[in-house]
Write a protein that holds these residues in place. Structure first.
Motif, PDB file in Angstrom:
ATOM      1  N   VAL A 176      -8.872   4.726   0.938  1.00 53.96           N
ATOM      2  CA  VAL A 176      -8.784   5.979   0.178  1.00 53.96           C
ATOM      3  C   VAL A 176      -7.330   6.189  -0.210  1.00 53.96           C
ATOM      4  O   VAL A 176      -6.423   5.936   0.591  1.00 53.96           O
ATOM      5  N   HIS A 177      -7.112   6.640  -1.436  1.00 56.09           N
ATOM      6  CA  HIS A 177      -5.765   6.874  -1.946  1.00 56.09           C
ATOM      7  C   HIS A 177      -5.657   8.346  -2.330  1.00 56.09           C
ATOM      8  O   HIS A 177      -6.338   8.792  -3.256  1.00 56.09           O
ATOM      9  N   PHE A 178      -4.811   9.081  -1.640  1.00 56.47           N
ATOM     10  CA  PHE A 178      -4.661  10.519  -1.916  1.00 56.47           C
ATOM     11  C   PHE A 178      -3.662  10.724  -3.043  1.00 56.47           C
ATOM     12  O   PHE A 178      -2.609  11.352  -2.879  1.00 56.47           O
ATOM     13  N   VAL A 238      -0.206  16.779  -4.454  1.00 57.57           N
ATOM     14  CA  VAL A 238      -0.333  17.403  -3.134  1.00 57.57           C
ATOM     15  C   VAL A 238      -0.980  16.393  -2.188  1.00 57.57           C
ATOM     16  O   VAL A 238      -1.959  15.746  -2.540  1.00 57.57           O
ATOM     17  N   LYS A 239      -0.402  16.226  -1.043  1.00 61.35           N
ATOM     18  CA  LYS A 239      -0.822  15.155  -0.134  1.00 61.35           C
ATOM     19  C   LYS A 239      -1.507  15.725   1.107  1.00 61.35           C
ATOM     20  O   LYS A 239      -1.336  16.911   1.420  1.00 61.35           O
ATOM     21  N   PRO A 240      -2.216  14.897   1.859  1.00 59.84           N
ATOM     22  CA  PRO A 240      -2.904  15.406   3.063  1.00 59.84           C
ATOM     23  C   PRO A 240      -1.971  16.150   4.002  1.00 59.84           C
ATOM     24  O   PRO A 240      -2.351  17.140   4.615  1.00 59.84           O
ATOM     25  N   MET A 273       0.849  -1.197   0.000  1.00 56.76           N
ATOM     26  CA  MET A 273       0.000   0.000   0.000  1.00 56.76           C
ATOM     27  C   MET A 273       0.877   1.237   0.000  1.00 56.76           C
ATOM     28  O   MET A 273       1.810   1.353   0.801  1.00 56.76           O
ATOM     29  N   ASP A 274       0.564   2.181  -0.898  1.00 58.73           N
ATOM     30  CA  ASP A 274       1.273   3.459  -0.913  1.00 58.73           C
ATOM     31  C   ASP A 274       1.151   4.139   0.451  1.00 58.73           C
ATOM     32  O   ASP A 274       0.140   3.976   1.153  1.00 58.73           O
ATOM     33  N   ALA A 275       2.151   4.958   0.771  1.00 64.24           N
ATOM     34  CA  ALA A 275       2.125   5.688   2.040  1.00 64.24           C
ATOM     35  C   ALA A 275       1.047   6.786   2.048  1.00 64.24           C
ATOM     36  O   ALA A 275       0.767   7.366   3.097  1.00 64.24           O
ATOM     37  N   ASP A 276       0.459   7.068   0.894  1.00 63.79           N
ATOM     38  CA  ASP A 276      -0.618   8.072   0.850  1.00 63.79           C
ATOM     39  C   ASP A 276      -1.991   7.413   0.783  1.00 63.79           C
ATOM     40  O   ASP A 276      -2.928   7.973   0.230  1.00 63.79           O
ATOM     41  N   THR A 277      -2.097   6.205   1.338  1.00 62.40           N
ATOM     42  CA  THR A 277      -3.407   5.553   1.416  1.00 62.40           C
ATOM     43  C   THR A 277      -3.852   5.532   2.875  1.00 62.40           C
ATOM     44  O   THR A 277      -3.031   5.625   3.786  1.00 62.40           O
TER      45      THR A 277
HETATM   46 MN    MN Z   1       0.001   7.130  -3.977  1.00 62.73          MN
END
Ligand code: MN
Ligand code: UDP
Ligand code: GLC
Length: 331
Positions: free
Chosen positions: A211-213, A217-219, A101-105
């Motif tokens: 959810v995948h951001f 631009v990330k959360p 899993m991506d770190a932005d999920t």
């Molecule tokens: Mn990602």
């Protein structure tokens, strides 16, 4: 279930923050599987220590970079050459099956049922649904596959300069061969889908499990107001493009599960005696850990770099300097 694991990756402290939130969300939803984070040498010792409090394993890997600026320009993400580092996940042969899993999920419920799927299972990419998105995928660690992937990366490269182009070429029959390897979109609901097909989002969005951001631009780049527990809308308008509820959920996980880890360790006990002081502190800590410090010399370029995860960790953006800012704030 000790031979199955969720795996993520962080090559710098910003993505480390994402990994902390992802790891906490998996824990909060009571996964019975192991949790592993791959980190590169650029990740600070402090961040590694925090990751170690949430993940079962923090594994140091070397950075693999496609250096393919031509293809990366097509996705307007020059910084994503390092996503080749993901390939190391195939070397985790202590595990028989993993979910990357991506770190932005962010996980919204228990998703352990994904371990019933086979390699390579993934959800369609919202931009080109005959490709799978590599933010969430089920795979089997194997040194043979790992070596094949490394060889493939040097011989054939990637059509997007990142891991997604490479993996889609490698597992090239994903679109047509076996529908059971198509994960439902709710296991990798990318925030961009919210505005590209709003009616479907309204109809199915409540069933989202992950959810995948996705996007530049990330959360962790958004400003968050801990008092109202809402993300503040700002000039780049990102926060209104992404469904605000998801952003608030990310920040909620951050404030309730991640921020306390930093508070416990970084702030001396005697300073947090009364309630008001505590509130001030938690705000300060959230700035310490999650908002770029104000530059000494204001510079748009430097902010851009920070947002792209290219902070000057050893220089102006060093922990020491952030600490100084915190001290000044407290005084
Ligand atoms: Mn990602
Ligand atoms: N990543 C990283 N460092 C970087 C860029 C990416 O560790 O500088 C990792 C991280 O796990 C991240 C994944 O690679 O989630 C893919 O990048 P990103 O999520 O930014 O791509 P997107 O999903 O936005 O296309
Ligand atoms: C995609 C994926 C991401 C991947 C990137 C580069 O947008 O979401 O996981 O790293 O492309 O290939």
């Amino acid at each position: 279930m000790s031979d199955q694991a969720f795996v993520t990756l962080a090559t710098n402290d910003l993505y480390g923050k994402g990994a902390l939130v992802l790891g906490s969300s998996l824990r909060n939803h009571k996964t019975t599987r192991q949790q592993v984070v791959l980190v590169s040498p650029q990740v600070s010792n402090n961040m590694r220590a925090q990751l170690g409090r949430i993940f079962d394993e923090v594994i140091l890997v070397d950075v693999l970079d496609s250096k393919d600026s031509a293809h990366l320009a097509l996705i307007k993400r020059p910084e994503l050459g390092v996503t080749f580092t993901k390939l190391h996940c195939w070397a985790l042969t202590n595990y028989s099956k993993c979910i990357f899993m991506d770190a932005d999920t962010l996980v919204l419920c228990n998703i352990d049922e994904l371990f019933e799927r086979e390699e390579l299972s993934a959800a369609p990419d919202p931009g080109w649904p005959d490709c799978f998105n590599t933010g969430v995928f089920v795979y089997r660690p194997s040194i043979e596959t790992y070596n094949e992937l490394l060889q493939f990366s040097t011989e054939k490269g990637s059509f997007d300069g990142g891991d997604q182009g490479l993996l889609n070429s490698f597992f090239s029959n994903w679109a047509t061969a076996d529908i059971s390897k198509h994960l439902p979109f709710i296991y990798n609901l990318s925030s961009v889908a919210v505005y590209s097909y709003l009616p479907a989002f309204k109809h199915y969005g409540a069933d989202a499990k992950v959810v995948h951001f996705l996007g530049n631009v990330k959360p962790w780049n958004c400003s968050y107001n801990p008092k109202t527990r809402c993300v503040m809308r700002d000039s780049n308008d990102y926060s209104s493009a992404v469904h605000p509820e998801f952003l608030n959920m990310w920040w909620d996980t951050f404030t309730t599960s991640v921020s306390p880890l930093f508070t416990e360790q970084d702030i001396p006990k005697e300073t947090s005696s009364d309630k008001q002081e505590e509130e001030k502190l938690s705000e300060a800590v959230s700035q310490l850990s999650f908002t770029p410090p104000a530059p000494v010399v204001s510079s748009e370029e430097r902010r851009k770099k920070w947002e792209q995860g290219q902070a000057d960790y050893m220089g102006v953006d060093s922990f020491q300097n952030i600490q100084k800012k915190l001290d000044a704030y407290l005084n």
